[in-house]
Scaffold this motif. Sequence first.
Motif, PDB file in Angstrom:
ATOM      1  N   ASN A  90       0.826  -1.202   0.000  1.00  0.00           N
ATOM      2  CA  ASN A  90       0.000   0.000   0.000  1.00  0.00           C
ATOM      3  C   ASN A  90       0.868   1.263   0.000  1.00  0.00           C
ATOM      4  O   ASN A  90       0.618   2.209  -0.752  1.00  0.00           O
ATOM      5  N   TYR A  97      -4.484   3.106  -0.646  1.00  0.00           N
ATOM      6  CA  TYR A  97      -5.462   3.582   0.328  1.00  0.00           C
ATOM      7  C   TYR A  97      -4.815   4.631   1.216  1.00  0.00           C
ATOM      8  O   TYR A  97      -3.729   4.418   1.765  1.00  0.00           O
ATOM      9  N   LEU A 138      -9.764   2.085   3.243  1.00  0.00           N
ATOM     10  CA  LEU A 138      -9.528   0.647   3.254  1.00  0.00           C
ATOM     11  C   LEU A 138     -10.776  -0.134   3.638  1.00  0.00           C
ATOM     12  O   LEU A 138     -11.113  -1.154   3.017  1.00  0.00           O
TER      13      LEU A 138
END
Length: 411
Positions: A61, A67, A73
């Motif tokens: 990530n 996110y 998320l």
Amino acid sequence: MSLTGTPFLCTLIVLSVVALALPLTLWSRVRGPRLLRAAARTLMLLFAQGTAVALVFTLVNNANGLYDDWADLLGTGDHVERAPDLGADGTGGIALRRLPPVRQSFEPAAGPGMRAAGGVRVTRLEGRVSGVNAEVYVWLPPQYDDPAYRHHRFPVVELLPGYPGSAKAWFGPLHVHEQLEPLMRDGRIAPFILVAPRTNLLAGADTGCANVPGTVNADSWLSLDVPRMVMDNFRARPAPEGWSVAGYSAGAHCAAKLAVAHPDRYRAAVSLSGYNDPIGERDSLAARTPALRDANNPRLLLRRAPVPPRVALYLSGQPQDGYEAGVALERIAKAPTTVHVVYIPKSAGGHTMALWRPQIVPAFAWLTQQTGARPVTAGRAAPPRSPSTAGARPAELASGTASPAGAARRP
């Protein structure tokens, strides 16, 4: 703790070490009935697997800017306060010039890369036209605070991430400001103001940068509310001459679409591995009906335009990942529309940040030419402009081949 923060990452690393150490040290020491021992050992294994998965996910990530926070998320984030029908032009009949100035306060942005190259600042904007309430990140070029340029108005590039994607991704994984800052100081690239608005506005859906009455007015958020705020708070050049938009993946589709749909708001667009038909992103709201697909397809918009729009498009891609979409636009473009297609070989890598990161410098060199933005340097004249190489160097993962004929000569 922040999903993308260092404390959370360090915590996961510590927990992963502990999770590995537990079965190594306690596996044979567990006492009690067989069922209890089996349960304890199962919990240790699940703990080890869970922390490992969480650590890998967090690293991925952070490396790809997917996110931004826990709400993104978990799918609980909603940044749309209202979504009225704003009509074909996206204004809802509002006289934009009569609106009072938008005055915002900014603070230093947190997260990987956000403090580099002078730092990125952030504000939360309530879109008066779109009804969107979300963050906007702004980075100012090195000349902005130089007294010699106190009366200078700077060109702007709006940066759009893919889906899922964080507005911070351009500054984090792509290092856009770190790459461009020294080139701006040396006068090789124009000093652009970089603006990255949130595009992940609804939980579990890609807005497609579209206006969907009753759901979201993402187009008006990006093309009206955000530019108006920037021009009211910074010495930014007015639209359309001083404004461009750039994106990768789903953001690339948005960049091309916004520029073609609004030549009165943008002069140029950069699309890295984009697509024309919104159905290229299965979660796109713009792909849910044939009417929305047609209204948000830059190829159809360009083909059906009563007058060819005065916009310049830079589209790069690999076979089956952006290149064909760029060629389709190139084939139907008529002056004053210009389309520059860059072929990238499959050997350059896949649909990742590693592919797009090296393309930033050639794309911004192209933007410097297309927008008429003059490179400036402190205390001395800027060097003459030179033609963009369009990322032709192998180290930049772009071949520089800009025609179907050239592409045919490559595997």
